[in-house]
Design a protein around this motif. Sequence first.
Motif, PDB file in Angstrom:
ATOM      1  N   VAL A 230      13.386  14.319  31.338  1.00 22.54           N
ATOM      2  CA  VAL A 230      13.360  12.833  31.752  1.00 22.54           C
ATOM      3  C   VAL A 230      11.732  12.374  31.216  1.00 22.54           C
ATOM      4  CG1 VAL A 230      13.164  10.873  33.236  1.00 22.54           C
ATOM      5  CG2 VAL A 230      14.902  12.700  33.496  1.00 22.54           C
ATOM      6  N   VAL A 231      11.797  11.285  30.572  1.00 19.31           N
ATOM      7  CA  VAL A 231      10.316  10.632  30.347  1.00 19.31           C
ATOM      8  C   VAL A 231      10.425   9.179  31.114  1.00 19.31           C
ATOM      9  CG1 VAL A 231       8.931   9.499  28.592  1.00 19.31           C
ATOM     10  CG2 VAL A 231       9.759  11.747  28.312  1.00 19.31           C
ATOM     11  N   PRO A 232       9.747   8.816  31.907  1.00 17.48           N
ATOM     12  CA  PRO A 232       9.957   7.728  32.846  1.00 17.48           C
ATOM     13  C   PRO A 232       8.793   6.970  32.341  1.00 17.48           C
ATOM     14  CG  PRO A 232       8.809   9.397  34.247  1.00 17.48           C
ATOM     15  CD  PRO A 232       9.297  10.104  32.963  1.00 17.48           C
ATOM     16  N   LEU A 233       8.829   5.356  32.432  1.00 17.52           N
ATOM     17  CA  LEU A 233       8.107   4.674  32.047  1.00 17.52           C
ATOM     18  C   LEU A 233       7.921   3.436  33.110  1.00 17.52           C
ATOM     19  CD1 LEU A 233       8.939   3.666  28.276  1.00 17.52           C
ATOM     20  CD2 LEU A 233       7.069   5.137  29.193  1.00 17.52           C
ATOM     21  N   SER A 234       6.739   3.310  33.762  1.00 15.47           N
ATOM     22  CA  SER A 234       6.704   2.318  34.786  1.00 15.47           C
ATOM     23  C   SER A 234       6.758   0.702  34.372  1.00 15.47           C
ATOM     24  CB  SER A 234       5.146   2.677  35.521  1.00 15.47           C
ATOM     25  OG  SER A 234       4.300   2.135  34.799  1.00 15.47           O
ATOM     26  N   TYR A 235       6.563  -0.104  35.229  1.00 16.82           N
ATOM     27  CA  TYR A 235       6.340  -1.588  34.830  1.00 16.82           C
ATOM     28  C   TYR A 235       5.189  -1.843  34.076  1.00 16.82           C
ATOM     29  CZ  TYR A 235       6.012  -6.726  35.662  1.00 16.82           C
ATOM     30  OH  TYR A 235       5.985  -7.859  35.628  1.00 16.82           O
ATOM     31  N   ALA A 236       4.309  -1.154  34.409  1.00 14.36           N
ATOM     32  CA  ALA A 236       2.893  -1.207  33.623  1.00 14.36           C
ATOM     33  C   ALA A 236       3.002  -0.905  32.262  1.00 14.36           C
ATOM     34  CB  ALA A 236       1.719  -0.969  34.645  1.00 14.36           C
ATOM     35  N   ALA A 240       5.273  -7.334  28.485  1.00 15.05           N
ATOM     36  CA  ALA A 240       6.157  -8.346  29.265  1.00 15.05           C
ATOM     37  C   ALA A 240       7.317  -8.538  28.087  1.00 15.05           C
ATOM     38  CB  ALA A 240       5.248  -9.548  29.876  1.00 15.05           C
ATOM     39  N   SER A 241       6.749  -8.852  27.027  1.00 17.36           N
ATOM     40  CA  SER A 241       7.961  -9.094  25.994  1.00 17.36           C
ATOM     41  C   SER A 241       9.035  -8.038  25.689  1.00 17.36           C
ATOM     42  CB  SER A 241       7.387  -9.462  24.630  1.00 17.36           C
ATOM     43  OG  SER A 241       6.366  -8.523  23.954  1.00 17.36           O
ATOM     44  N   GLU A 242       8.973  -6.861  26.282  1.00 17.35           N
ATOM     45  CA  GLU A 242       9.719  -5.731  25.870  1.00 17.35           C
ATOM     46  C   GLU A 242      10.335  -5.523  27.111  1.00 17.35           C
ATOM     47  OE1 GLU A 242      10.486  -4.491  22.923  1.00 17.35           O
ATOM     48  OE2 GLU A 242       8.994  -4.953  21.745  1.00 17.35           O
TER      49      GLU A 242
END
Length: 274
Positions: A230-236, A240-242
Amino acid sequence: MDADVRAELDALRRRAYGPDADIQRDPEAMARLAVLEHALHRDAHDPPASPGDGRTPDAADARARASVTAGDSGRDLPVARRRSRRGWMLAGGAAVAAAVAVIVSMTANAPASDPVITALDGPSSGVHEVSARQAYSLARDFETTVLLRIPLDGSFGNYIDLPLSPSVPEFPASGPLSWASPLGTYYGWELWIGGAKGALQNEHCILARRDAQAIGRCVPATLRAQSALVVPLSYADVVASERPEGLEPTTRIGFWWYQDREVTVLLGAEIPEP
């Protein structure tokens, strides 16, 4: 799941997700955690015994214990849930046979560290390697939402000639890459999968890249389904546009290469830093 097995699961969870997480240096414990998490999930979805179905509570308990002993593991996605019990038993037996062979050699050569990634706030170089805690906590969270399924050709084609292609990213593999394939751009990040000739055996990898930033994870190829690739991505991590609907400061998305023919994109809860 009886009390002793549940106590073992709770102890392994503390080692994986607690403030003093150390399970990433113990491949055998990681494999056992995957087995018990799946057994618990299957218990929760098993219909209760009834007088008319020829099953008894004792028989159900015996079957659950047998599945834990056999080492059945993995996450039940909607398609997988429609498999027969016989299919699960055959698949679980094959996975355990591969796991036993690998774990014996991995235990003596386990990596010294597996840092938890943090949000990438500015320009950086190199690859941030996803920790076992970050990967497993998303893959084993059965309350995640599936946002997208990215199809693969099953043979991992569209390979890039590595010596002639400077655009291939660096993967966090333990040996040289043997192939790599781009899957497109999602939420502002390029997504790649790859294979490498690892120090112990062949590895499979997944990686997300944006400009000079890259986040990746590699696991033994024979254990891909059990090892939370797994590769996770946080909110940050997502501009915003993506950001997809539902991605908030308390949630994250993750690219999970679990099945041969797809990479699944999950939306789930963020976990606190240890």
